[in-house]
Design an enzyme around this catalytic site. Structure first.
Site, PDB file in Angstrom:
ATOM      1  N   ASP A 104      46.104  36.174 -35.335  1.00 39.88           N
ATOM      2  CA  ASP A 104      44.790  36.695 -35.700  1.00 39.88           C
ATOM      3  C   ASP A 104      44.930  38.219 -35.782  1.00 39.88           C
ATOM      4  O   ASP A 104      44.964  38.902 -34.758  1.00 39.88           O
ATOM      5  CB  ASP A 104      43.774  36.272 -34.626  1.00 39.88           C
ATOM      6  CG  ASP A 104      42.410  36.910 -34.851  1.00 39.88           C
ATOM      7  OD1 ASP A 104      42.238  37.650 -35.836  1.00 39.88           O
ATOM      8  OD2 ASP A 104      41.510  36.662 -34.022  1.00 39.88           O
ATOM      9  N   GLN A 157      41.808  42.716 -35.781  1.00 38.61           N
ATOM     10  CA  GLN A 157      41.619  44.091 -35.298  1.00 38.61           C
ATOM     11  C   GLN A 157      42.794  44.987 -35.690  1.00 38.61           C
ATOM     12  O   GLN A 157      42.741  46.202 -35.484  1.00 38.61           O
ATOM     13  CB  GLN A 157      41.439  44.110 -33.770  1.00 38.61           C
ATOM     14  CG  GLN A 157      40.132  43.504 -33.296  1.00 38.61           C
ATOM     15  CD  GLN A 157      38.899  44.244 -33.804  1.00 38.61           C
ATOM     16  OE1 GLN A 157      38.954  45.414 -34.181  1.00 38.61           O
ATOM     17  NE2 GLN A 157      37.769  43.557 -33.839  1.00 38.61           N
ATOM     18  N   CYS A 186      32.293  37.943 -28.025  1.00 42.95           N
ATOM     19  CA  CYS A 186      32.878  36.668 -28.481  1.00 42.95           C
ATOM     20  C   CYS A 186      34.211  36.414 -27.780  1.00 42.95           C
ATOM     21  O   CYS A 186      35.178  35.950 -28.403  1.00 42.95           O
ATOM     22  CB  CYS A 186      33.088  36.646 -29.993  1.00 42.95           C
ATOM     23  SG  CYS A 186      31.580  36.773 -30.908  1.00 42.95           S
TER      24      CYS A 186
HETATM   25  C1  LIG Z   1      40.050  39.561 -32.870  1.00 45.03           C
HETATM   26  C2  LIG Z   1      39.008  38.949 -33.766  1.00 45.03           C
HETATM   27  N1  LIG Z   1      39.257  37.770 -34.334  1.00 45.03           N
HETATM   28  C3  LIG Z   1      38.383  37.173 -35.155  1.00 45.03           C
HETATM   29  C4  LIG Z   1      37.173  37.762 -35.431  1.00 45.03           C
HETATM   30  C5  LIG Z   1      36.223  37.084 -36.364  1.00 45.03           C
HETATM   31  O1  LIG Z   1      36.092  37.855 -37.527  1.00 45.03           O
HETATM   32  P1  LIG Z   1      35.023  37.490 -38.648  1.00 45.03           P
HETATM   33  O2  LIG Z   1      33.699  37.429 -37.948  1.00 45.03           O
HETATM   34  O3  LIG Z   1      35.124  38.613 -39.622  1.00 45.03           O
HETATM   35  O4  LIG Z   1      35.403  36.179 -39.224  1.00 45.03           O
HETATM   36  C6  LIG Z   1      36.852  38.997 -34.844  1.00 45.03           C
HETATM   37  C7  LIG Z   1      35.548  39.636 -35.054  1.00 45.03           C
HETATM   38  O5  LIG Z   1      35.109  40.457 -34.297  1.00 45.03           O
HETATM   39  C8  LIG Z   1      37.813  39.609 -34.000  1.00 45.03           C
HETATM   40  O6  LIG Z   1      37.587  40.798 -33.439  1.00 45.03           O
END
Ligand SMILES: Cc1ncc(COP(=O)(O)O)c(C=O)c1O
Length: 415
Positions: free
Chosen positions: A198, A201, A370
């Site tokens: 992922d 960031q 989150c």
């Molecule tokens: C580390 C990380 N992964 C995934 C996401 C999800 O991103 P999105 O809401 O743009 O799909 C975020 C969003 O803050 C995030 O910080």
């Protein structure tokens, strides 16, 4: 060329905005970044002069199809993928991770293991929880050290012959810490484990090189790197994408449809069902141009400037009594951290604090970000988080510290 922040700020019209009559201090870049004029113009221009749908074979349509493919090529170069067809457009990281968890179902059998970390965003937890439930696989979490860093010994302990998938964030959205991905991926590779990263960031702060990382899948969102919302990327090694199960079905991804069955086109379009977010894709291309141009003009200066902001803010915040920062590396070394600072002030509710700061025009995030597993692990309450980028300034940090100190005093009087 010398990096001058005040010149860069002129590219971002929203930074001139006033909130409740106060100058906006935008410290919520990890949630979403602001957009430069070149991206805003491209969105307006799209609807004024380019709007169409792809594959209709008239001028506007052909033009758009070509532009979308040009952006795909830009993304390929941006992450240094080997082939253009390894780049899939999606709505964002959340959709990308759901697509992968869904598509990798055929890789798992009962009692296999999926390894994730305790610092993941919910978007990189829940899809794997559901996949584990569906397949009878087990979901394991790599622990964190008290500093918030990943416990690499625990990773090695948990990596075993049943570990089929490792899903890990490049940078924690709460702690700002950069995981030593290369080392981790190497170990996973030796173990025959597929690696999903992922990179949400990371994309705005680090140079991404998927070949150098030797990562199987890398996912990120455009809106956290100066592009419009509603566009994200899944990079996947071509061979793996070819074996991934399809996620959504419908137009654009089919080859032939019969009464009972259908066949599908090749990657990447096989994973791009339905009408895409064209305006956002074109804007995303512009944001990549913008970032590449900055990196070319200023070379290492952007990274150094962001580090300077991180160090300056950290030092100022550490002077505030009872303020605790989460996510400091061993030896307080900030070089493996991006400018994300999550903090708590003993005895003060983070939301109350965020409301007072907002009234002074300071936009930051409060809550669990989150990442409830991370907060549960450290038994911490919802925190406040500032997240900075190259258009922020030391003057803004000074104003933030001043208002923060005043707000703490006000709240302490009431408690
Ligand atoms: C580390 C990380 N992964 C995934 C996401 C999800 O991103 P999105 O809401 O743009 O799909 C975020 C969003 O803050 C995030 O910080």
């Amino acid at each position: 060329m010398l990096f001058e922040v005040n010149k860069i700020r002129q590219d971002f019209p929203i930074l001139k905005t006033q909130i409740y009559g106060k100058n906006l201090v935008y410290f919520d870049n990890a949630a979403t970044t602001q957009k430069p004029q070149i991206v805003i113009d491209s969105c307006v221009n799209f609807y004024q002069t380019q709007n169409a749908s792809t594959h209709s074979f008239h001028f506007l349509s052909n033009n758009l199809t070509n532009q979308i493919e040009e952006v795909r090529l830009k993304v390929k170069n941006f992450v240094n993928a080997k082939e253009v067809r390894e780049i899939i457009f999606c709505k964002g990281a959340t959709e990308g991770l759901n697509l992968l968890a869904n598509g990798l179902e055929n890789q798992l059998q009962k009692n296999d293991e999926v390894l994730i970390t305790q610092m993941e965003h919910h978007a990189n937890i829940i899809p794997w929880q559901i996949l584990a439930k569906k397949t009878g696989a087990k979901l394991k979490y790599i622990k964190l050290k008290p500093t918030g860093e990943l416990d690499l010994l625990d990773f090695e302990k948990k990596l075993n012959s049943r570990t089929k998938i490792l899903a890990i964030t490049h940078i924690s959205n709460v702690l700002g810490l950069i995981n030593p991905l290369k080392q981790i991926i190497k170990k996973a590779r030796q173990n025959g484990t597929l690696v999903v990263v992922d990179g949400t960031q990371a994309a705005a702060h680090l140079k991404i090189d998927v070949q150098n990382l030797d990562v199987d899948f890398y996912v990120f969102s455009g809106h956290k790197m100066y592009a419009p919302t509603g566009i994200g990327v899944i990079f996947g090694k071509a061979k793996l994408l070819e074996n991934l199960e399809i996620y959504q079905t419908g137009g654009e991804m089919v080859d032939e449809v019969d009464f009972e069955t259908a066949t599908f086109v090749d990657i990447p379009n096989r994973f791009e069902a339905g009408t895409q977010n064209f305006e956002a894709i074109i804007g995303f291309g512009k944001s990549i141009d913008y970032l590449q141009d900055l990196r070319q003009k200023f070379n290492q200066q952007i990274e150094s400037y962001e580090q300077e902001l991180l160090e300056y803010a950290t030092n100022q915040m550490q002077k505030i009594p009872n303020l605790k920062i989460y996510g400091q590396n061993s030896n307080s070394n900030l070089s493996t951290k991006i400018p994300i600072i999550s903090f708590l002030i003993q005895g003060i509710d983070s939301l109350d604090l965020a409301i007072l700061l907002d009234l002074e025009g300071i936009a930051l995030r409060s809550g669990s970000h989150c990442a409830q597993i991370l907060l549960k692990e450290f038994t911490i309450l919802p925190t406040c988080r500032i997240s900075l980028t190259f258009y922020n300034t030391k003057e803004e940090i000074d104003r933030f510290i001043y208002i923060l100190t005043q707000s703490i005093s006000k709240l302490q009087k009431f408690s």
